[in-house]
Motif scaffolding. Structure first.
Motif, PDB file in Angstrom:
ATOM      1  N   LEU A  51       9.687 -60.416 -46.220  1.00  0.00           N
ATOM      2  CA  LEU A  51      10.680 -60.853 -45.254  1.00  0.00           C
ATOM      3  C   LEU A  51      10.751 -59.891 -44.075  1.00  0.00           C
ATOM      4  CD1 LEU A  51      13.562 -61.990 -47.631  1.00  0.00           C
ATOM      5  CD2 LEU A  51      11.534 -63.230 -46.884  1.00  0.00           C
ATOM      6  N   ARG A  52      10.584 -58.603 -44.352  1.00  0.00           N
ATOM      7  CA  ARG A  52      10.640 -57.610 -43.278  1.00  0.00           C
ATOM      8  C   ARG A  52       9.485 -57.821 -42.289  1.00  0.00           C
ATOM      9  NH1 ARG A  52      11.659 -51.575 -45.099  1.00  0.00           N
ATOM     10  NH2 ARG A  52      13.540 -52.652 -45.765  1.00  0.00           N
ATOM     11  N   LYS A  53       8.296 -58.069 -42.811  1.00  0.00           N
ATOM     12  CA  LYS A  53       7.159 -58.330 -41.930  1.00  0.00           C
ATOM     13  C   LYS A  53       7.371 -59.604 -41.116  1.00  0.00           C
ATOM     14  CE  LYS A  53       3.564 -56.046 -44.672  1.00  0.00           C
ATOM     15  NZ  LYS A  53       2.332 -56.255 -45.487  1.00  0.00           N
ATOM     16  N   ALA A  54       7.979 -60.595 -41.744  1.00  0.00           N
ATOM     17  CA  ALA A  54       8.228 -61.855 -41.028  1.00  0.00           C
ATOM     18  C   ALA A  54       9.140 -61.621 -39.834  1.00  0.00           C
ATOM     19  CB  ALA A  54       8.852 -62.880 -41.974  1.00  0.00           C
ATOM     20  N   GLN A  55      10.147 -60.765 -39.983  1.00  0.00           N
ATOM     21  CA  GLN A  55      11.065 -60.484 -38.888  1.00  0.00           C
ATOM     22  C   GLN A  55      10.384 -59.709 -37.755  1.00  0.00           C
ATOM     23  OE1 GLN A  55      14.106 -58.688 -41.459  1.00  0.00           O
ATOM     24  NE2 GLN A  55      15.556 -60.179 -40.658  1.00  0.00           N
ATOM     25  N   ARG A  56       9.346 -58.945 -38.079  1.00  0.00           N
ATOM     26  CA  ARG A  56       8.665 -58.141 -37.063  1.00  0.00           C
ATOM     27  C   ARG A  56       7.466 -58.843 -36.452  1.00  0.00           C
ATOM     28  NH1 ARG A  56       8.923 -53.675 -40.873  1.00  0.00           N
ATOM     29  NH2 ARG A  56       6.661 -53.892 -41.125  1.00  0.00           N
ATOM     30  N   ARG A  57       7.195 -60.058 -36.859  1.00  0.00           N
ATOM     31  CA  ARG A  57       5.987 -60.722 -36.446  1.00  0.00           C
ATOM     32  C   ARG A  57       5.957 -60.937 -34.930  1.00  0.00           C
ATOM     33  NH1 ARG A  57       8.249 -65.973 -39.340  1.00  0.00           N
ATOM     34  NH2 ARG A  57       9.321 -66.932 -37.618  1.00  0.00           N
ATOM     35  N   ARG A  58       4.768 -61.048 -34.396  1.00  0.00           N
ATOM     36  CA  ARG A  58       4.559 -61.319 -32.988  1.00  0.00           C
ATOM     37  C   ARG A  58       3.724 -62.581 -32.846  1.00  0.00           C
ATOM     38  NH1 ARG A  58       7.984 -58.242 -33.048  1.00  0.00           N
ATOM     39  NH2 ARG A  58       8.205 -56.221 -32.013  1.00  0.00           N
ATOM     40  N   LYS A  59       3.766 -63.155 -31.656  1.00  0.00           N
ATOM     41  CA  LYS A  59       2.940 -64.332 -31.403  1.00  0.00           C
ATOM     42  C   LYS A  59       1.470 -63.935 -31.481  1.00  0.00           C
ATOM     43  CE  LYS A  59       6.099 -67.443 -30.328  1.00  0.00           C
ATOM     44  NZ  LYS A  59       6.287 -68.690 -31.090  1.00  0.00           N
ATOM     45  N   GLU A  60       0.709 -64.707 -32.196  1.00  0.00           N
ATOM     46  CA  GLU A  60      -0.724 -64.494 -32.293  1.00  0.00           C
ATOM     47  C   GLU A  60      -1.423 -65.817 -32.037  1.00  0.00           C
ATOM     48  OE1 GLU A  60      -1.587 -62.948 -36.124  1.00  0.00           O
ATOM     49  OE2 GLU A  60      -0.284 -61.205 -35.918  1.00  0.00           O
ATOM     50  N   ASP A  61      -2.678 -65.746 -31.654  1.00  0.00           N
ATOM     51  CA  ASP A  61      -3.438 -66.972 -31.456  1.00  0.00           C
ATOM     52  C   ASP A  61      -3.569 -67.709 -32.774  1.00  0.00           C
ATOM     53  OD1 ASP A  61      -5.713 -65.443 -29.076  1.00  0.00           O
ATOM     54  OD2 ASP A  61      -3.799 -66.469 -28.765  1.00  0.00           O
ATOM     55  N   SER A 254       2.537 -75.113 -32.904  1.00  0.00           N
ATOM     56  CA  SER A 254       2.503 -76.516 -32.489  1.00  0.00           C
ATOM     57  C   SER A 254       1.096 -77.093 -32.595  1.00  0.00           C
ATOM     58  CB  SER A 254       2.965 -76.653 -31.029  1.00  0.00           C
ATOM     59  OG  SER A 254       4.281 -76.198 -30.864  1.00  0.00           O
ATOM     60  N   ARG A 255       1.030 -78.328 -33.071  1.00  0.00           N
ATOM     61  CA  ARG A 255      -0.244 -79.059 -33.024  1.00  0.00           C
ATOM     62  C   ARG A 255      -0.544 -79.436 -31.577  1.00  0.00           C
ATOM     63  NH1 ARG A 255       0.004 -84.173 -36.664  1.00  0.00           N
ATOM     64  NH2 ARG A 255      -2.221 -84.233 -36.167  1.00  0.00           N
ATOM     65  N   LEU A 256      -1.802 -79.636 -31.272  1.00  0.00           N
ATOM     66  CA  LEU A 256      -2.180 -80.032 -29.916  1.00  0.00           C
ATOM     67  C   LEU A 256      -1.735 -81.473 -29.657  1.00  0.00           C
ATOM     68  CD1 LEU A 256      -5.771 -78.506 -29.742  1.00  0.00           C
ATOM     69  CD2 LEU A 256      -3.657 -77.590 -28.750  1.00  0.00           C
ATOM     70  N   ASP A 288       4.762 -72.634 -27.738  1.00  0.00           N
ATOM     71  CA  ASP A 288       3.730 -71.660 -28.068  1.00  0.00           C
ATOM     72  C   ASP A 288       2.355 -72.050 -27.539  1.00  0.00           C
ATOM     73  OD1 ASP A 288       4.023 -73.808 -29.970  1.00  0.00           O
ATOM     74  OD2 ASP A 288       2.461 -72.835 -31.177  1.00  0.00           O
ATOM     75  N   LEU A 289       2.264 -73.183 -26.837  1.00  0.00           N
ATOM     76  CA  LEU A 289       0.957 -73.675 -26.390  1.00  0.00           C
ATOM     77  C   LEU A 289       0.565 -73.173 -25.001  1.00  0.00           C
ATOM     78  CD1 LEU A 289       1.075 -77.400 -27.607  1.00  0.00           C
ATOM     79  CD2 LEU A 289      -0.077 -75.454 -28.679  1.00  0.00           C
ATOM     80  N   ASN A 292       2.898 -75.718 -20.544  1.00  0.00           N
ATOM     81  CA  ASN A 292       4.039 -76.363 -19.886  1.00  0.00           C
ATOM     82  C   ASN A 292       4.172 -77.810 -20.343  1.00  0.00           C
ATOM     83  OD1 ASN A 292       6.287 -76.502 -18.185  1.00  0.00           O
ATOM     84  ND2 ASN A 292       5.062 -77.225 -16.454  1.00  0.00           N
ATOM     85  N   TYR A 293       4.255 -77.970 -21.654  1.00  0.00           N
ATOM     86  CA  TYR A 293       4.283 -79.301 -22.266  1.00  0.00           C
ATOM     87  C   TYR A 293       5.208 -79.231 -23.458  1.00  0.00           C
ATOM     88  CZ  TYR A 293       2.304 -83.684 -24.159  1.00  0.00           C
ATOM     89  OH  TYR A 293       2.101 -84.968 -24.627  1.00  0.00           O
ATOM     90  N   GLY A 294       6.289 -80.029 -23.436  1.00  0.00           N
ATOM     91  CA  GLY A 294       7.271 -79.972 -24.512  1.00  0.00           C
ATOM     92  C   GLY A 294       7.438 -81.288 -25.229  1.00  0.00           C
TER      93      GLY A 294
END
Length: 523
Positions: A51-61, A254-256, A288-289, A292-294
């Motif tokens: 859980l601690r790692k989940a809170q520290r996570r960053r956006k990754e490809d 998000s899926r494409l 996250d894509l 500019n598409y929601g």
């Protein structure tokens, strides 16, 4: 469980009544040895979700894979065998079950609802409330005698509970007869996991702390041909203080758009009449894509596809933007039933919950929706008895319920989830008071639902007919655009179509009526 243990359990199964005590001694010895083996494995090999790692996570490809296949050596491994999946929790779990069922069937397995016929049983679990976990562990206990009768039976636990360290540890220590544990990010590995469980010597544990990539082209065994789930994103980044989902489902991925649109077109070609777009926080779709598409843009494209009804769930008020409101207001196959969880009507409680909007901001969003869609039906989720909630704060929730005019609500007593910030908060609200508040809130919910239903008496509504009523096989049942259940008399040939029904009686949660004309032509 290794082969020797399986043989010993098989010998227990063949014992006579006079051997009962000896059998019990053998069983305890086997379980003790299993527990020791698995505890050693837990301490030296297994890396639990953090859980601690989940809170520290960053956006990754996040990579997208289109190459899912059943390995050739596993292609027919289920021939002559049967599977059973018991599903707990939300629509996302239902969707995951459809995927796992599809994989099983491509491996040659057949579905069964009889535990005694099953060669493999999976419990697809929910972790959002303590009540859900208790049900699963109760079911694990009920399955134990089946395992003793049939040592070759594979029993697995998957889904959100499997992503919790405490749950995995509890299974390892107290339920060593479980053969397989896997999480929410690696469903695509089900064939390999089943093979390991069938032929391996140890409990198979495959739970990832890191979120997986997006796997397209997974098989699905959908229920029926009328309504379908379409997952558009995974995970949640909101970290509400009471919620375990960001830890069990991971960050938002998000899926494409083109992959979602292709799936919806395929469902339209198969004749589906309604789809529901799924996400833990569905209107954060596309953030996250970096294109500019929601969600509003996606739904605008879906308006041109020949499916009569398109819904989405579950949305977060913080991400409900003007573009989405604009698209929904166009009507067509975009429906004006919106589920918009508020959780509390008090700004201070909302702040402690980590919802990141105030009562006033929520009401402003409702005002925007009502302006664009005057007849929109709003439903919600509400938690009562959050740590240190006062009676005055609870009354703010009651007044918000009335001010918005919610026509339905899922209501809950706060349930602490281990590892979440709220679980560490001091709670001075007694269970007696929590239950009293829930009772008062539910009365208001029921009254508002009944009042909303009365408005339909004498009206003609469009109903998507799903099948027979659960209570009366001579009556058909379906839902309106605004998600109101309708029970009515009409020909069975109308199942799977949209018909017009005149409402002659309103109840608190359903409507009764009579079909008044032929099937509506859907253009």
């Amino acid at each position: 469980m290794n082969e020797q243990q399986r043989k010993e359990m098989s010998q227990i199964r063949q014992g006579t009544p006079a051997d009962v005590k000896s059998d019990q001694d053998n069983l305890e010895r086997i379980q003790q040895k299993s527990s020791e083996d698995f505890t050693k494995y837990f301490e030296t090999t297994y890396q639990p979700p953090s859980l601690r790692k989940a809170q520290r996570r960053r956006k990754e490809d996040v990579k997208v894979h289109y190459d899912f296949t059943i390995p050739e050596e596993l292609d027919n491994i289920g021939h002559g065998r049967k599977y059973m999946i018991r599903t707990y929790g939300c629509q996302m779990n239902e969707h995951d079950t459809e995927v796992m069922a599809g994989i099983f069937e491509e491996m040659g397995y057949e579905s069964t609802s009889d535990t005694k016929e099953a060669d493999i049983i999976l419990l697809n679990t929910c972790a959002i409330r303590e009540n859900a976990e208790n049900k699963v562990f109760g079911e694990i206990g009920h399955l134990k005698p089946l395992k003793l009768e049939n040592p070759n039976l594979i029993i697995g636990v998957c889904g959100c509970m499997s992503q919790e360290e405490s749950v995995v540890n509890r299974i390892l220590q107290k339920h060593p007869f479980i053969d397989l544990i896997f999480g929410t990010h690696n469903i695509h590995r089900l064939p390999q996991l089943v093979k390991e469980a069938m032929f391996g010597k140890e409990m198979v544990i495959d739970v990832w702390s890191k979120e997986g990539d997006i796997i397209e082209n997974l098989p699905r065994s959908r229920k029926g041909k009328i309504k379908a789930w379409v997952n558009i994103m995974y995970g949640c980044d909101k970290f509400c203080t009471y919620c375990i989902v960001p830890y069990t489902r991971g960050k938002e991925r998000s899926r494409l758009p083109e992959d979602i649109i292709q799936e919806v077109r395929h469902l339209a070609a198969q004749g589906y009449k309604e789809i529901t777009l799924l996400g833990q926080n569905v209107n954060a779709y596309g953030k996250d894509l970096d294109i500019n598409y929601g969600l509003g843009d996606l739904m605008d494209e879906l308006t041109g596809i020949d499916i009569p009804r398109i819904r989405f769930t579950t949305s977060h008020p913080r991400d409900f933007d003007d573009r989405l409101i604009e698209v929904l207001a166009k009507g067509g196959n975009m429906l004006d039933h919106i589920h918009l969880p508020v959780q509390s009507g008090n700004s201070d409680v909302l702040k402690i919950m980590g919802r990141k909007y105030s009562r006033e901001e929520y009401l402003e969003l409702v005002r925007k929706i009502r302006t664009a869609m005057p007849n929109a039906t709003l439903t919600t989720d509400i938690i009562v008895g959050f740590p240190n909630e006062t009676e005055e704060q609870f009354q703010d929730t009651m007044s918000l319920m009335e001010e918005v005019g919610f026509e339905a609500a899922y209501t809950f007593i706060y349930s602490a989830r281990e590892g979440t910030p709220a679980a560490r908060m001091t709670d001075n609200v007694s269970m007696e008071e929590k239950k009293d508040r829930l009772q008062r809130l539910n009365k208001l919910v029921n009254d508002q639902s009944a009042e909303a239903m009365k408005k339909y008496e004498g009206e003609v509504v469009e109903v998507l007919v799903e099948g027979e009523s659960k209570k009366n096989s001579e009556v058909l049942a379906g839902y309106t655009k605004r998600n109101k259940m309708v029970n009515f008399t009409g020909p069975r040939s109308s199942i799977g179509t949209i018909v017009k029904v005149k409402i002659n009686k309103a109840k608190t949660w359903s409507l009764d009526g009579v079909m008044v004309e032929e099937t509506i032509e859907v253009k």
